[in-house]
Each structure stands twice: as structure tokens, then as C-alpha cells.
Design a protein around this motif. Structure first.
Motif, PDB file in Angstrom:
ATOM      1  N   LEU A 161      16.519  22.542 -33.181  1.00  0.00           N
ATOM      2  CA  LEU A 161      15.111  22.459 -34.288  1.00  0.00           C
ATOM      3  C   LEU A 161      14.591  23.253 -34.558  1.00  0.00           C
ATOM      4  O   LEU A 161      14.096  23.009 -36.428  1.00  0.00           O
ATOM      5  N   ALA A 162      14.962  24.474 -35.379  1.00  0.00           N
ATOM      6  CA  ALA A 162      14.914  25.985 -36.185  1.00  0.00           C
ATOM      7  C   ALA A 162      15.802  25.009 -36.968  1.00  0.00           C
ATOM      8  O   ALA A 162      15.590  24.835 -38.024  1.00  0.00           O
ATOM      9  N   GLY A 163      17.189  24.853 -37.033  1.00  0.00           N
ATOM     10  CA  GLY A 163      18.205  24.449 -37.718  1.00  0.00           C
ATOM     11  C   GLY A 163      17.736  23.415 -38.309  1.00  0.00           C
ATOM     12  O   GLY A 163      17.628  23.156 -39.791  1.00  0.00           O
ATOM     13  N   ALA A 164      16.984  22.157 -37.661  1.00  0.00           N
ATOM     14  CA  ALA A 164      16.033  21.045 -38.161  1.00  0.00           C
ATOM     15  C   ALA A 164      16.001  21.185 -39.409  1.00  0.00           C
ATOM     16  O   ALA A 164      15.508  20.337 -40.593  1.00  0.00           O
ATOM     17  N   ALA A 165      15.176  22.166 -39.214  1.00  0.00           N
ATOM     18  CA  ALA A 165      13.578  22.639 -40.096  1.00  0.00           C
ATOM     19  C   ALA A 165      13.730  22.858 -41.467  1.00  0.00           C
ATOM     20  O   ALA A 165      14.055  22.871 -42.572  1.00  0.00           O
ATOM     21  N   LEU A 166      15.477  23.957 -40.809  1.00  0.00           N
ATOM     22  CA  LEU A 166      15.641  24.764 -42.479  1.00  0.00           C
ATOM     23  C   LEU A 166      16.577  24.054 -42.864  1.00  0.00           C
ATOM     24  O   LEU A 166      16.303  23.919 -44.326  1.00  0.00           O
ATOM     25  N   SER A 167      16.308  22.933 -42.401  1.00  0.00           N
ATOM     26  CA  SER A 167      17.839  21.202 -43.256  1.00  0.00           C
ATOM     27  C   SER A 167      17.027  20.970 -44.103  1.00  0.00           C
ATOM     28  O   SER A 167      16.675  20.749 -45.541  1.00  0.00           O
ATOM     29  N   PHE A 168      15.365  20.466 -43.930  1.00  0.00           N
ATOM     30  CA  PHE A 168      14.546  19.509 -44.381  1.00  0.00           C
ATOM     31  C   PHE A 168      14.248  20.523 -45.608  1.00  0.00           C
ATOM     32  O   PHE A 168      13.801  19.781 -46.861  1.00  0.00           O
ATOM     33  N   GLU A 169      13.492  21.916 -44.665  1.00  0.00           N
ATOM     34  CA  GLU A 169      13.250  22.752 -46.021  1.00  0.00           C
ATOM     35  C   GLU A 169      14.037  23.215 -46.850  1.00  0.00           C
ATOM     36  O   GLU A 169      13.576  22.934 -48.490  1.00  0.00           O
TER      37      GLU A 169
END
Lengths: 154, 142
Positions: free
Chosen positions: B11-19
Motif C-alpha cells: 500500500l505504501a508503494g501504491a501511495a508513492l506511485s499516485f504521489e
């Protein structure tokens, strides 16, 4: 020049893994929220100096930027908070591999649909294979971590 | 229970991509360094609030801890700067692959020796295969 830049970027990656280890260690005594807070606070201090000396952008334009763009800060916060939370439990390498996997999946989806004005890059065979290798990688890190932590915990 | 933390890291990685995708847009309007600054500044405010209301740890440990434990923020800035500087020279694809290789290999070494206070877990066949598979995935995606 190109090779020098690649080496420079490798160092970027190295600092990131050092960051997650250090933060993981610090959080054991200081707490997850406290560690993330401190990271952001000291980062802000350094960036303030950077922006003042080297910045040539337009900070006041922040006030006119669409709110959905500004809300990305919550995502950045979430990333660091979750990383600090995960490292002490599953270790540095597993946290990083899982993090990168999440990043790739969402990255491929964003590209496919061209969200946020990004370039549209459709999901093709190569990218499907790429996601497959990523799953394999996750599987191996889970197995590998389990194996190397068993003898020490027993 | 362990699997939950794997999911959180995903989930942390997913957030990073959106960011990353969103900040690319913001960066066009206000500049890249300024965008990083905004991210850290806003993050400090969000976490300051979280800390005030939900912080259960001890922030005062900051003053007693060995100084190297306080380097997290600087390292984050070094990382960001290295990306901003190299992308115009070698492109996003190569930058991403190089960053991740550096990150994964170093993580493995840090854990193997138990550096920086991490739990010592030895390098094994599976971990090396995991890193290789990830590198293959990255090359295929570009």
C-alpha cells in the motif's frame, strides 16, 4: 556523463535503504508517528535552505494549484508512515520489495489509463510479464525472509 | 499477522506511485525542488497533528538518541535530489532501475550485517532470486 549519473542514482537508492533502516531503529524507541514526524521536520529544514539558494520555481503558485494536486502530500505522508511501521516487523528488504511491487502495479495502471495527464502507455505482453516477475520476486522474498528468520527465532 | 505488514508495504508503494504522478503535474507549475519542499512542509504539518492527537511514543528520545539516528530526513532529501538531477540526463526509466537496484542490494547488505540497528538476517538464495526477479520486472516495464 551518463555513467556518472547512473552511479549517482545508485547512491540515491542506497540512501533510501539506509533511511528505512535508520528510521526502523529509531522508531523502536521513539514510536512510529514520532519518527515520521522527525523525518519530515528535518527534511523540511534542509529543503528550506535548498529552495532559498537553488530554487527557481514559483512557490506562491501553490495557492493557485488545483487541490487534488496538493492532496498528494497525504500520500507522501502515508508512504513514510507505513514504511516506518513495516520495517521493524518484516525487515528492510521485504518492506522495500513489497513497496516497489505496489509502486509498479499502480504505475502500470496509471500509465494504462493515462490518469493525472500522464502519457498513455497501454498494458502489453511485456508489462504483463513484468508484473509476473514482480509477483515471483515477492514470493521469493517472503520465503527467504521466513527461512532466514526461523533459526534465529527458534 | 506478518502478511498484514507485507500488505501495508504494498500500500505504501501504491501511495508513492499516485504521489509521483500527481507531483509531476504540480512540478510543472511550481518547480521540482519547490514541489519537494511542499511535500515535506505539508507532511510535517500532517504528522505534527497526528503526533499531537495520537502520538504514544516519546519524541524526547530525539534529544538522547545517537545523532546518526536523526539522519532519516537528510537521506530522504539526498534521494530526491539524486533523482531530480539524473532524470534529465539518463531518463526516468534508467533512473528508476538504478535507484531500485541500489536500494535492494544495499538493503540486503544492511540486513546481512545487521547494520544501522537492523535485525540481522542472512542473505540467502531466495533473497538473491527476489532481487533478480525484480530487476527483470523493471527492465521489462521500460
Amino acid at each position: 556523463m551518463g555513467l556518472f549519473m547512473i552511479l549517482f542514482t545508485l547512491i540515491g537508492g542506497i540512501t533510501l535503504s539506509a533511511q528505512s533502516s535508520i528510521n526502523g531503529t529509531f522508531s523502536r524507541k521513539a514510536g512510529t508517528i514520532e519518527t515520521t514526524f522527525l523525518t519530515f521536520l528535518t527534511g523540511t529544514m534542509f529543503l528550506t535552505i535548498f529552495v532559498l539558494f537553488f530554487g527557481n520555481g514559483n512557490i506562491p503558485a501553490l495557492l493557485e494549484a488545483p487541490k487534488w494536486q496538493l492532496s498528494a502530500a497525504f500520500l507522501g505522508t502515508m508512504y513514510l508512515l507505513l514504511t516506518v511501521l513495516a520495517v521493524p516487523k518484516i525487515g528492510v528488504i521485504a518492506t522495500n520489495i513489497a513497496g516497489i511491487a505496489g509502486q509498479l502495479v499502480i504505475g502500470v495502471i496509471i500509465d494504462h489509463f493515462g490518469w493525472f495527464n500522464s502519457l498513455v502507455i497501454e498494458l502489453d505482453i511485456k508489462r504483463i510479464f513484468s508484473l509476473l516477475f514482480m509477483l515471483i520476486s515477492l514470493y521469493f522474498i517472503y520465503k527467504g525472509n521466513k527461512r532466514s528468520s526461523e533459526p534465529t527465532e527458534a | 499477522m506478518r502478511i498484514l505488514f507485507y500488505l501495508l508495504a504494498l500500500l505504501a508503494g501504491a501511495a508513492l506511485s499516485f504521489e509521483g504522478a500527481i507531483y509531476a503535474e504540480l512540478g510543472k507549475a511550481i518547480g521540482q525542488l519547490e514541489t519537494s519542499f511542499y511535500n515535506f512542509f505539508m507532511g510535517s504539518i500532517i504528522l505534527g497533528l497526528l503526533w499531537l492527537f495520537f502520538g504514544k511514543g516519546s519524541l524526547s528520545y530525539t534529544l538522547e538518541a545517537p545523532k546518526w539516528l536523526l539522519l532519516g530526513g537528510v537521506l530522504g532529501v539526498v534521494y530526491l535530489t539524486s533523482i531530480v538531477v539524473s532524470v534529465p540526463f539518463v531518463g526516468v526509466g534508467v533512473t528508476m532501475v538504478a535507484v531500485i537496484i541500489g536500494q535492494l542490494v544495499m538493503s540486503m547488505i544492511i540486513e546481512h550485517f545487521g547494520w544501522l540497528g537492523s535485525k540481522k538476517t542472512r542473505i540467502n538464495k531466495e533473497k538473491i532470486l527476489a532481487v533478480i526477479s525484480m530487476v527483470v520486472a523493471l527492465i521489462l516495464i521500460n
